[in-house]
Design a protein around this motif. Structure first.
Motif, PDB file in Angstrom:
ATOM      1  N   ILE A 111      44.153  41.282  28.904  1.00 25.87           N
ATOM      2  CA  ILE A 111      43.241  40.309  29.517  1.00 25.87           C
ATOM      3  C   ILE A 111      43.806  39.823  30.850  1.00 25.87           C
ATOM      4  CG2 ILE A 111      42.234  38.007  29.283  1.00 25.87           C
ATOM      5  CD1 ILE A 111      42.183  38.593  26.224  1.00 25.87           C
ATOM      6  N   GLN A 112      45.096  39.506  30.871  1.00 26.54           N
ATOM      7  CA  GLN A 112      45.721  39.060  32.113  1.00 26.54           C
ATOM      8  C   GLN A 112      45.663  40.143  33.181  1.00 26.54           C
ATOM      9  OE1 GLN A 112      49.645  37.826  30.958  1.00 26.54           O
ATOM     10  NE2 GLN A 112      48.948  35.916  30.021  1.00 26.54           N
ATOM     11  N   ALA A 113      45.864  41.401  32.793  1.00 34.99           N
ATOM     12  CA  ALA A 113      45.783  42.507  33.753  1.00 34.99           C
ATOM     13  C   ALA A 113      44.365  42.630  34.316  1.00 34.99           C
ATOM     14  CB  ALA A 113      46.193  43.811  33.076  1.00 34.99           C
ATOM     15  N   LEU A 114      43.354  42.501  33.448  1.00 34.49           N
ATOM     16  CA  LEU A 114      41.964  42.593  33.892  1.00 34.49           C
ATOM     17  C   LEU A 114      41.603  41.414  34.795  1.00 34.49           C
ATOM     18  CD1 LEU A 114      39.326  44.119  33.774  1.00 34.49           C
ATOM     19  CD2 LEU A 114      38.800  42.986  31.595  1.00 34.49           C
ATOM     20  N   VAL A 115      42.094  40.232  34.455  1.00 26.85           N
ATOM     21  CA  VAL A 115      41.865  39.048  35.292  1.00 26.85           C
ATOM     22  C   VAL A 115      42.467  39.264  36.678  1.00 26.85           C
ATOM     23  CG1 VAL A 115      42.523  36.625  35.623  1.00 26.85           C
ATOM     24  CG2 VAL A 115      41.655  37.395  33.407  1.00 26.85           C
ATOM     25  N   ALA A 116      43.672  39.831  36.726  1.00 23.36           N
ATOM     26  CA  ALA A 116      44.325  40.082  38.013  1.00 23.36           C
ATOM     27  C   ALA A 116      43.485  41.014  38.882  1.00 23.36           C
ATOM     28  CB  ALA A 116      45.715  40.678  37.784  1.00 23.36           C
ATOM     29  N   VAL A 117      42.927  42.065  38.277  1.00 22.57           N
ATOM     30  CA  VAL A 117      42.085  43.003  39.036  1.00 22.57           C
ATOM     31  C   VAL A 117      40.852  42.285  39.576  1.00 22.57           C
ATOM     32  CG1 VAL A 117      40.713  45.110  38.916  1.00 22.57           C
ATOM     33  CG2 VAL A 117      42.909  44.997  37.743  1.00 22.57           C
ATOM     34  N   HIS A 118      40.190  41.498  38.724  1.00 27.96           N
ATOM     35  CA  HIS A 118      38.998  40.756  39.145  1.00 27.96           C
ATOM     36  C   HIS A 118      39.297  39.861  40.340  1.00 27.96           C
ATOM     37  CE1 HIS A 118      35.458  41.478  36.752  1.00 27.96           C
ATOM     38  NE2 HIS A 118      36.124  41.397  35.619  1.00 27.96           N
ATOM     39  N   LEU A 119      40.361  39.071  40.239  1.00 29.00           N
ATOM     40  CA  LEU A 119      40.665  38.098  41.291  1.00 29.00           C
ATOM     41  C   LEU A 119      41.076  38.793  42.583  1.00 29.00           C
ATOM     42  CD1 LEU A 119      42.543  35.336  39.241  1.00 29.00           C
ATOM     43  CD2 LEU A 119      40.135  35.427  39.926  1.00 29.00           C
ATOM     44  N   LEU A 120      41.795  39.912  42.476  1.00 25.46           N
ATOM     45  CA  LEU A 120      42.170  40.656  43.674  1.00 25.46           C
ATOM     46  C   LEU A 120      40.947  41.292  44.340  1.00 25.46           C
ATOM     47  CD1 LEU A 120      45.480  42.378  42.505  1.00 25.46           C
ATOM     48  CD2 LEU A 120      45.256  40.652  44.305  1.00 25.46           C
ATOM     49  N   VAL A 121      40.071  41.879  43.533  1.00 24.41           N
ATOM     50  CA  VAL A 121      38.848  42.460  44.077  1.00 24.41           C
ATOM     51  C   VAL A 121      38.002  41.369  44.743  1.00 24.41           C
ATOM     52  CG1 VAL A 121      36.644  43.562  43.477  1.00 24.41           C
ATOM     53  CG2 VAL A 121      38.783  44.440  42.531  1.00 24.41           C
ATOM     54  N   ALA A 122      37.919  40.208  44.094  1.00 28.24           N
ATOM     55  CA  ALA A 122      37.176  39.083  44.679  1.00 28.24           C
ATOM     56  C   ALA A 122      37.761  38.691  46.034  1.00 28.24           C
ATOM     57  CB  ALA A 122      37.194  37.892  43.722  1.00 28.24           C
ATOM     58  N   ALA A 123      39.082  38.601  46.106  1.00 29.89           N
ATOM     59  CA  ALA A 123      39.742  38.227  47.357  1.00 29.89           C
ATOM     60  C   ALA A 123      39.488  39.265  48.451  1.00 29.89           C
ATOM     61  CB  ALA A 123      41.239  38.058  47.126  1.00 29.89           C
ATOM     62  N   ILE A 124      39.528  40.545  48.090  1.00 30.50           N
ATOM     63  CA  ILE A 124      39.282  41.614  49.063  1.00 30.50           C
ATOM     64  C   ILE A 124      37.860  41.514  49.610  1.00 30.50           C
ATOM     65  CG2 ILE A 124      39.059  44.102  49.353  1.00 30.50           C
ATOM     66  CD1 ILE A 124      41.331  44.419  47.311  1.00 30.50           C
ATOM     67  N   PHE A 308      32.126  38.754  45.907  1.00 27.24           N
ATOM     68  CA  PHE A 308      33.282  37.862  45.721  1.00 27.24           C
ATOM     69  C   PHE A 308      32.988  36.833  44.634  1.00 27.24           C
ATOM     70  CE2 PHE A 308      34.015  33.371  46.873  1.00 27.24           C
ATOM     71  CZ  PHE A 308      35.333  33.251  46.417  1.00 27.24           C
ATOM     72  N   LEU A 309      31.824  36.182  44.731  1.00 25.38           N
ATOM     73  CA  LEU A 309      31.469  35.136  43.770  1.00 25.38           C
ATOM     74  C   LEU A 309      31.426  35.675  42.352  1.00 25.38           C
ATOM     75  CD1 LEU A 309      30.421  32.265  43.127  1.00 25.38           C
ATOM     76  CD2 LEU A 309      28.115  33.106  43.600  1.00 25.38           C
ATOM     77  N   ARG A 310      30.774  36.822  42.162  1.00 27.65           N
ATOM     78  CA  ARG A 310      30.625  37.386  40.817  1.00 27.65           C
ATOM     79  C   ARG A 310      31.982  37.767  40.222  1.00 27.65           C
ATOM     80  NH1 ARG A 310      27.339  42.311  41.567  1.00 27.65           N
ATOM     81  NH2 ARG A 310      27.417  42.493  39.292  1.00 27.65           N
ATOM     82  N   ASN A 311      32.832  38.438  40.995  1.00 27.70           N
ATOM     83  CA  ASN A 311      34.138  38.837  40.465  1.00 27.70           C
ATOM     84  C   ASN A 311      35.048  37.636  40.229  1.00 27.70           C
ATOM     85  OD1 ASN A 311      34.609  41.910  40.275  1.00 27.70           O
ATOM     86  ND2 ASN A 311      33.483  41.698  42.205  1.00 27.70           N
ATOM     87  N   PHE A 312      34.938  36.619  41.063  1.00 31.41           N
ATOM     88  CA  PHE A 312      35.750  35.417  40.889  1.00 31.41           C
ATOM     89  C   PHE A 312      35.379  34.698  39.595  1.00 31.41           C
ATOM     90  CE2 PHE A 312      36.691  30.887  41.760  1.00 31.41           C
ATOM     91  CZ  PHE A 312      38.056  30.992  42.001  1.00 31.41           C
ATOM     92  N   VAL A 313      34.075  34.565  39.349  1.00 36.13           N
ATOM     93  CA  VAL A 313      33.619  33.918  38.117  1.00 36.13           C
ATOM     94  C   VAL A 313      34.043  34.726  36.893  1.00 36.13           C
ATOM     95  CG1 VAL A 313      31.581  33.244  36.784  1.00 36.13           C
ATOM     96  CG2 VAL A 313      31.698  32.732  39.228  1.00 36.13           C
ATOM     97  N   HIS A 314      33.903  36.049  36.972  1.00 32.68           N
ATOM     98  CA  HIS A 314      34.327  36.895  35.853  1.00 32.68           C
ATOM     99  C   HIS A 314      35.826  36.763  35.614  1.00 32.68           C
ATOM    100  CE1 HIS A 314      30.924  39.112  34.326  1.00 32.68           C
ATOM    101  NE2 HIS A 314      30.492  39.354  35.550  1.00 32.68           N
ATOM    102  N   GLY A 315      36.608  36.741  36.675  1.00 29.54           N
ATOM    103  CA  GLY A 315      38.051  36.638  36.515  1.00 29.54           C
ATOM    104  C   GLY A 315      38.478  35.380  35.796  1.00 29.54           C
TER     105      GLY A 315
END
Length: 450
Positions: A111-124, A308-315
């Motif tokens: 879960i932490q690994a998936l959260v990291a991907v979400h937040l990084l993709v959101a930031a990009i 960004f918004l969608r991936n941030f919320v998912h993360g």
């Protein structure tokens, strides 16, 4: 019918909200019946991510279903804010993300690994969208690396289905027939000629990948590769309390080390998603040449901000193994194709895209539909991955024109499909500088051609 009418040559009416253009059904646009019908089947593609969340992330079925419902609700946000594209998963990344998650124990670690991907993709998406650097970076990336990423993603998708123990081995009849029919309908020259002559062929093709999924489901049920569904009646009630137990607020936020490990997969996710944006933009531009009666706003910056918004919320609240992609290519292509038939067929490209997403979301709340498709979720995912794999490979091959660039791309692709994003990026960059850098003029001409 919509309360606000659009005159020929104008943009569909909207309410301005900052940089966005907010629209609601019946006020700004009508609902389109063919898209409603499609959505009540294609929503199963979204549900098909549930087995991955269960097996590779460690979620319960109820929590995974709640995550999928959040995903569809956030898709509604994207289309309501004025983008003419049907949003979806970053589908080619799914097999690569599964490889990445395989390095972590299902449960809090995954879960932490998936959260990291979400937040990084959101930031990009946020940084590159606001600055406009996304277009520059993707266009200056060597063609061989872009091709390697796309071909590798396609190979990973197909290998996951075809390898021993994969879904093809478990359900060969339904998947082979459904997969071949999907490819035949989408890419066969014979079917394209049939499309021009036969009204039935046009109707079938206009429903996108839905006919192939339904065919595979029916065959799988007839030959008993899948069990009969246990249909339940009522409304789906998402278990958000269960989903909360799989958020970083409960399991903990990822460490800096996990973020560092997630950077390569996040970069590849953005590159693949940007490729989808290019494809979607090309589809709409082609439709504009046919439909002169509507002005279409497809601002890429807005698309980045919503992604960004969608991936941030998912993360933070609903980690999703498909990530939040800006475009569902097959769905967008289906809408745009019918849009070209004229205003009587589809009032606006926005009415088509919004209706499809509304129907996709509504399907998740209709319990008889959810339980009807539940046994067949692997089929929907498999057909989608086979189509995605084929598209990624053909698109990737179109990027490379020389023997050297083809060699770099194929080695990068094989490493990506077998060892994952980190190793592939290292190998691809090293091979590029050793073998291709001296041919910079050739590479520049290739990038322009791509």
């Amino acid at each position: 019918m919509a309360l606000n009418k659009r005159k020929n040559g104008e943009e569909l009416p909207y309410w301005p909200i900052g940089p966005f253009k907010f629209r609601l059904p019946f006020i700004h646009y009508r609902l389109e019946m063919p898209e409603i019908i499609q959505g009540f089947v294609l929503f199963s593609i979204g549900l098909s991510i549930i087995p991955i969340l269960e097996s590779h992330v460690g979620m319960s079925y109820d929590a995974a279903l709640a995550v999928v419902i959040v995903f569809h609700l956030l898709m509604l946000v994207q289309t309501a804010l004025g983008t003419p594209f049907v949003p979806g998963l970053i589908t080619p990344l799914i097999p690569l993300l599964v490889i990445f998650l395989g390095n972590f124990e299902p449960g809090p670690e995954a879960i932490q690994a998936l959260v990291a991907v979400h937040l990084l993709v959101a930031a990009i998406f946020l940084i590159l969208g606001i600055t406009g650097l996304g277009k520059i970076i993707v266009h200056t990336l060597p063609s061989s690396l872009k091709a390697g990423i796309l071909i590798g993603a396609g190979l990973a998708a197909l290998i996951g289905e075809f390898q021993p123990g994969g879904r093809l081995a478990e359900t060969p009849i339904s998947l082979i027939i459904g997969g071949l029919f999907c490819l035949f309908m989408m890419f066969s020259g014979f079917y394209k000629s049939l499309y021009k002559k036969s009204k039935i062929a046009r109707v079938v093709a206009n429903f996108g990948i839905m006919p192939a999924i339904l065919m595979a489901i029916f065959i799988g049920w007839v030959v008993k590769e899948y069990p009969s569904p246990n249909v339940e009646w009522g409304i789906t009630v998402p278990n958000f309390a269960e989903m909360w137990m799989y958020t970083p607020f409960v399991v903990g936020f990822p460490s800096m080390e996990v973020f560092m490990l997630a950077i390569p997969i996040a970069i590849m996710g953005y590159i693949i998603a940007y490729g989808d944006i290019i494809v979607g933009t090309s589809l709409v531009q082609r439709a504009e040449k046919v439909r002169k009666d509507e002005v279409i706003d497809y601002d890429v910056t807005k698309l980045h901000l919503v992604a960004f918004l969608r991936n941030f919320v998912h993360g933070l609240f609903a980690p999703h193994a498909g990530l939040a992609g800006p475009i569902f290519t097959a769905g967008t292509a289906s809408v745009v194709e019918r849009y070209t038939y004229g205003r009587k067929a589809m009032e606006s490209v926005y009415s088509g895209a919004n209706t499809l997403v509304i129907s996709l979301t509504a399907g998740c709340f209709i319990l008889p539909l959810v339980t009807l498709f539940q046994p067949f979720l692997p089929i929907a995912l498999s057909i989608t991955l086979i189509l995605t794999g084929y598209l990624c490979i053909t698109l990737g091959l179109s990027y490379v024109k020389t023997d050297v660039s083809r060699g770099v791309a194929m080695v990068t692709a094989i490493v990506l499909a077998t060892y994952g994003a980190t190793h592939a990026l290292i190998v691809g960059v090293v091979l590029y500088f050793i073998l291709e850098k001296q041919f910079s003029k050739n590479r520049d001409s290739e990038n322009k051609a791509a």
